[in-house]
Every structure is written in C-alpha cells, then in structure tokens.
Design an enzyme around this catalytic site. Structure first.
Site, PDB file in Angstrom:
ATOM      1  CG  ASP A  59      -3.705   3.875  -2.794  1.00 56.50           C
ATOM      2  OD1 ASP A  59      -4.663   3.060  -3.028  1.00 56.50           O
ATOM      3  OD2 ASP A  59      -3.646   4.698  -1.794  1.00 56.50           O
ATOM      4  CD  GLU A  60      -5.678  -0.899  -0.919  1.00 56.42           C
ATOM      5  OE1 GLU A  60      -5.189  -1.402  -0.032  1.00 56.42           O
ATOM      6  OE2 GLU A  60      -6.559   0.071  -0.963  1.00 56.42           O
ATOM      7  CG  ASP A  75      -1.807   0.980   1.394  1.00 55.65           C
ATOM      8  OD1 ASP A  75      -2.048   1.683   0.213  1.00 55.65           O
ATOM      9  OD2 ASP A  75      -2.327   1.137   2.151  1.00 55.65           O
TER      10      ASP A  75
END
Length: 394
Positions: A110-111, A8
């Site tokens: 974003d992960e 993350d």
C-alpha cells in the site's frame, strides 16, 4: 535537488474492501460505520486487521481479538480480508504511478516511492502535482492517500506519516528541526522497538536529541549502526528509489511462519537456512550479490523491508547471513512476525573494486572454503558444517 514522493494508501485494506463492496452495489460505505477487516474468531486469524474511523472511536484497536472488539462495539460489522483484491488494487495504483515517472519503487502493498528528480520540464510545481495525484486517486480509485515530499526517501516517508488521512506534507532540510526533531525517537523511520527502548534508557527521547548525540556513546549499544542512526536523525539518506528489476537481476526466498514469532533468535534461525539456500544458488550461477535486503511481514499483514548496498559483492553464505542479521536487528520493530525473507539484488558476474591483493586473496580463500562446505553439506545434508560465526543461538 532530488524530489522524492512517498505515497501511502490510507487504511488500505478497509478502504479497498469498501470500494469493492460499493462496486458490487452495497448501499453502505463501510468506512462510515463501525466496521473492521478480520478473520474467523475460531481460528488464529480471528483478530482485527483494519478498523474504520467509527470503530476506532469505540476503542477498537488493531490486532485485538474480534470478540473483544465486539464487546466494545456490539454493532460492529466484520468483513473478511481479500488479499487477491488488495494485490489487484495495489497493482492498479502502481501502474498509474508508472505513468507519472519511470522511477517507482514498491515499498509495500500500500505504499510506493516515486522519484521526480529532473522532471521540472514536466512538473513546474511539485506541491500542485501532489494535489493533482491525490485528487486523481480519490476520483478514479475511490480511496485517499497521504503524500510526503522531500529530497530523500527517509524524509519523504517521515513526511507522509505526519498527519492522516488525505494529507500532503513536505520535509525539506530547512524543515527538519521544526517538523522532525521534536518527534519521539520512536517515530524515526528505521528505528525499531528494541532500539527505541535502548535509546530511552540512555536518555535520548527525541529525534533531535539523537541527531545531536555522540556516536561514541551510541556505538557501545548499536555498534556499526550508530552512525546511520545519527544520519537518519539529521535527515541524511542517500538510498536511491529502486524501480522493479528483472528477475535475473535478483533472487529471493521468503517463508510464512507456522505461528507469529517474537523471538529474534528464531528469526535468525530462519535467516540462517535462507542465507544458505540463496548462497548456494548464487555460487551455482557463478554470481555475486551487491545488495542484500530482508523482508518482514507482521501479524497485521503489513510488510516492511530494509536493504544494504555492499562495497564488495559476495556469494559467501556467512556474509549473507551476518548482513541479514544486522539488517534484522536494525529494522525489526519488535512486532509479531508472520513472514520473513531475504532478497539478493544487483547480481554481478564477478566481484569488483577489491582494494588490495590481500583482500583478493582473502576472498579467494573464502570462496574455496565455501566450495568445500557446499560439497560436504550436499553429500551429508544441509548445514552439517558451517563457520562458528553462523552457529545458531540455543
């Protein structure tokens, strides 16, 4: 043993903007000053989307109006969100992950989840691998990440959230009582805000208490979701890391809402039209879905999703809608939703694994009824006729 990483990006939007500005010659790293990513104060998006650690110390919080943030911090610097930049940086990171293992699932911008199961011949020490990944990303992308390591996606996700930023955490079965059970039940992955409120009302305040709770009691409040809640509280999750699939293996539809929505009835109304659209698409292709997922993006531009693998593939609108609503109720965190969608995956050319002649006849009846409904709706307009179970809430 399975080995799953959840990676993350820390404070992704502000970090990516900061790195881009440094590349352009900006002498100041905006992560070291009171700064936020926001929009035009005169418009609806004039809120704090992301904040620097310095701005946080002034009391600036995500989602508050920019004018309120400036009251707290008069020297606050505001930078506009650049979603094309964020997508490019996300793609670069994803491409790097794919050099480490072919089994990479993009969970949000974003992960990602990475499955390293069966790669011990390449990586003898997975904790050292995580350190190497973290160092490489920092040196080559200019950002920091959190990495969670576990035997399944649920625990990897939980581990990556333990402490931030730039940390590596593990959550293996022997660590669940000490590391997870002591946390508030609100922190359990896939427990939404409304579900957490109900749990507190019935006296279940920690993940450990949920793990040891009686399913019969929970079933009164959560119906079929009660067993999965108890399993998740015990760190049980058999969901696979799903790499990107070809377009012909899935279909989806999303809708950006004209205003932020906090009403479950309104969200279900959107799902109704989306389920009808996708169901018709499947039936025209003579295909069936074996996996249904809902996609949510909130007013912070943060996306999350949840999916369900079907025992029997379907192309019936009613079933797609009901499962989508079930996923919404079990997943929605109670935040203001800006975008919602449905994705149908694992497309097949026929139904499989019918357990009896009765079930086969029942499915044939549903399909024949669905064809009649499609013909009427196409002639007189969308959703002129629908099963009573799909009636929209007033």
């Amino acid at each position: 043993m399975r080995v799953i990483f959840h990676i993350d990006v820390n404070n992704a939007f502000l970090s990516w903007t900061a790195v881009d500005l440094l590349r352009q010659g900006n002498p100041v790293d905006i992560r070291t000053i009171p700064s936020v990513i926001g929009g035009d104060e005169e418009k609806r998006r004039g809120i704090v989307v992301a904040k620097s650690p310095v701005a946080k110390r002034f009391g600036v919080v995500t989602a508050e109006p920019l004018y309120m943030a400036r009251r707290k911090c008069p020297k606050l610097k505001v930078f506009s969100a650049d979603h094309s930049l964020y997508q490019r940086e996300s793609n670069r990171l994803y491409e790097y992950f794919c050099t480490l293992t072919p089994t990479v699932e993009r969970y949000s911008i974003d992960e990602c989840f990475l499955d390293f199961t069966g790669t011990s011949y390449l990586y003898q020490d997975y904790l050292q691998l995580a350190r190497d990944i973290r160092k490489f990303i920092n040196q080559n992308f200019g950002i920091t990440v959190n990495i969670g390591i576990a035997e399944n996606k649920l625990c990897a996700k939980m581990a990556s959230d333990f402490e931030k930023p730039n940390k590596i955490h593990t959550l293996f079965p022997s660590e669940i009582p000490s590391k997870m059970w002591t946390l508030p039940v609100d922190d359990l992955f896939m427990v939404g805000k409304k579900s957490a409120e109900v749990l507190h009302k019935i006296g279940i305040h920690t993940i450990g208490a949920l793990a040891k709770s009686d399913e019969g009691l929970l079933r009164k409040y959560f119906k079929s979701a009660s067993l999965s809640m108890i399993e998740h509280a015990n760190g049980i999750d058999d969901d696979e890391v799903r790499p990107h699939v070809a377009k012909d293996k899935s279909i989806s539809t999303t809708e950006t809402l004209p205003e932020d929505v906090t009403s479950v009835a309104k969200l279900k109304e959107v799902l109704l039209f989306q389920a009808d659209k996708l169901g018709r698409n499947l039936r025209k292709q003579k295909k069936y879905t074996g996996n249904i997922a809902i996609i949510l993006k909130n007013h912070h531009f943060s996306s999350y999703s949840h999916q369900k693998k079907l025992e029997h593939p379907t192309n019936v609108t009613e079933e797609i809608y009901q499962i989508s609503c079930e996923l919404l109720e079990n997943t929605w965190r109670g935040d203001a939703i800006r975008l919602i969608g449905i994705r149908l995956g694992d497309l097949k050319n026929s139904t499989v694994n019918q357990i009896s002649l009765f079930d086969t006849e029942k499915d044939e009846y549903k399909e024949n009824l669905q064809e009649v409904i499609d013909e009427i709706n196409e002639r007189y307009g969308n959703l002129k006729i629908m099963p009573a179970s799909m009636k929209r809430e007033e």
